[in-house]
Design an enzyme around this catalytic site. Sequence first.
Site, mmCIF file in Angstrom:
data_model
loop_
_atom_site.group_PDB
_atom_site.id
_atom_site.type_symbol
_atom_site.label_atom_id
_atom_site.label_comp_id
_atom_site.label_asym_id
_atom_site.label_seq_id
_atom_site.Cartn_x
_atom_site.Cartn_y
_atom_site.Cartn_z
ATOM 1 N N GLU A 164 0.829 -1.214 0.000
ATOM 2 C CA GLU A 164 0.000 0.000 0.000
ATOM 3 C C GLU A 164 0.859 1.258 0.000
ATOM 4 O O GLU A 164 0.486 2.283 -0.575
ATOM 5 C CB GLU A 164 -0.925 -0.002 1.220
ATOM 6 C CG GLU A 164 -1.980 -1.102 1.219
ATOM 7 C CD GLU A 164 -1.446 -2.443 1.684
ATOM 8 O OE1 GLU A 164 -2.184 -3.437 1.588
ATOM 9 O OE2 GLU A 164 -0.278 -2.510 2.142
ATOM 10 N N LEU A 211 0.545 -8.832 -8.519
ATOM 11 C CA LEU A 211 0.737 -9.621 -9.736
ATOM 12 C C LEU A 211 1.390 -8.820 -10.859
ATOM 13 O O LEU A 211 1.778 -9.390 -11.885
ATOM 14 C CB LEU A 211 -0.611 -10.157 -10.230
ATOM 15 C CG LEU A 211 -1.360 -11.119 -9.305
ATOM 16 C CD1 LEU A 211 -2.720 -11.469 -9.909
ATOM 17 C CD2 LEU A 211 -0.551 -12.380 -9.054
#
Length: 437
Positions: free
Chosen positions: A70, A347
């Site tokens: 984050e 990813l």
Amino acid sequence: MMLRGVHRIFKCFYDVVLVCAFVIALPKLLYKMLVYGKYKKSLAVRFGLKKPHVPGEGPLVWFHGASVGEVRLLLPVLEKFCEEFPGWRCLVTSCTELGVQVASQVFIPMGATVSILPLDFSIIIKSVVAKLRPSLVVFSEGDCWLNFIEEAKRIGATTLVINGRISIDSSKRFKFLKRLGKNYFSPVDGFLLQDEVQKQRFLSLGIPEHKLQVTGNIKTYVAAQTALHLERETWRDRLRLPTDSKLVILGSMHRSDAGKWLPVVQKLIKEGVSVLWVPRHVEKTKDVEESLHRLHIPYGLWSRGANFSYVPVVVVDEIGLLKQLYVAGDLAFVGGTFDPKIGGHNLLEPLQCEVPLIFGPHITSQSELAQRLLLSGAGLCLDEIEPIIDTVSFLLNNQEVREAYVQKGKVFVKAETASFDRTWRALKSYIPLYKNS
């Protein structure tokens, strides 16, 4: 009057829940503190005994991210913010020491202040927010803390969630609070969300639609990299990899991933393939070492100067290197995807480094993104039927197939960079001095 009374009761209930959670977690926290030395440096700030100091004058923007992922996605946001609003002071906080460490490496050189986030007990966070008096608070992905939000709103700050997402399990918990008459997210002024799936989840929590905008996933954003091939050669030289050697990178590895990959690694090294093993949590390195040793797999530690000139497996026991190391690989696996409780990690980092991407079947943390990756042919999901070694060997032995994945990944990432532009335009509309100018 009645609503005010209900609100006070809920805040007391919230503080009690936090205290109970803290007490339950205390033995584990003490263990990590004593064994791994964690939390010692941040105790004073966590308990409000020492408050973050943000030097200078001008309005303050406070960015917050739960942990490393984050925090990292805030990089292009802060770069843009500092460029367009140089008169503002910037504070970046994280809940974890690892997040703070990464944030310090990235944001302090930009002139920002970095700190651990104080605990969200009302008696602690109230005085911290009152001292700092932010004009704008930006939460990365949705790590919102109730007392923090409400104190920020009480002093007149604008609060915003960017790259917003919420898991199915979390949405169930917040729906329970809604039935008790409390909308946890009601103080937040706006939500810039990753996709329509997330929008529907927030709508189900009672968030007014006018507060919700789908701007896309900014984890896909990466500044233009014009010399990836040079970076690749630099890292492969540092790792002492011969030009024709194949390198598989196992990123953000958890115990559940290790169980699947250890027998695969045994076979790969017999075929002359090198493996870079990057644990998700550095403190778990000893567990990785024990597993490799038990199976008689030769390995070395990055921190001790290990390279592939004398071992086939290098375990990276330092933080903050994974994204840079991906560029050296011929194939990259993203961990946390063999455990439904974890649901995967970023990813997109391998794609940004132009490396073919593979991942396991459990991608609940970013299911919509994973589906788009699969539909576009930019990633490959390992299933429980075909042996991993067969899939990996096929990819390593077929450069044309790997190159096809790389090209589709480049197209995917390029298309997704528009998400950052939409997010930035929307964010600017919430900046107090900007929207009134």
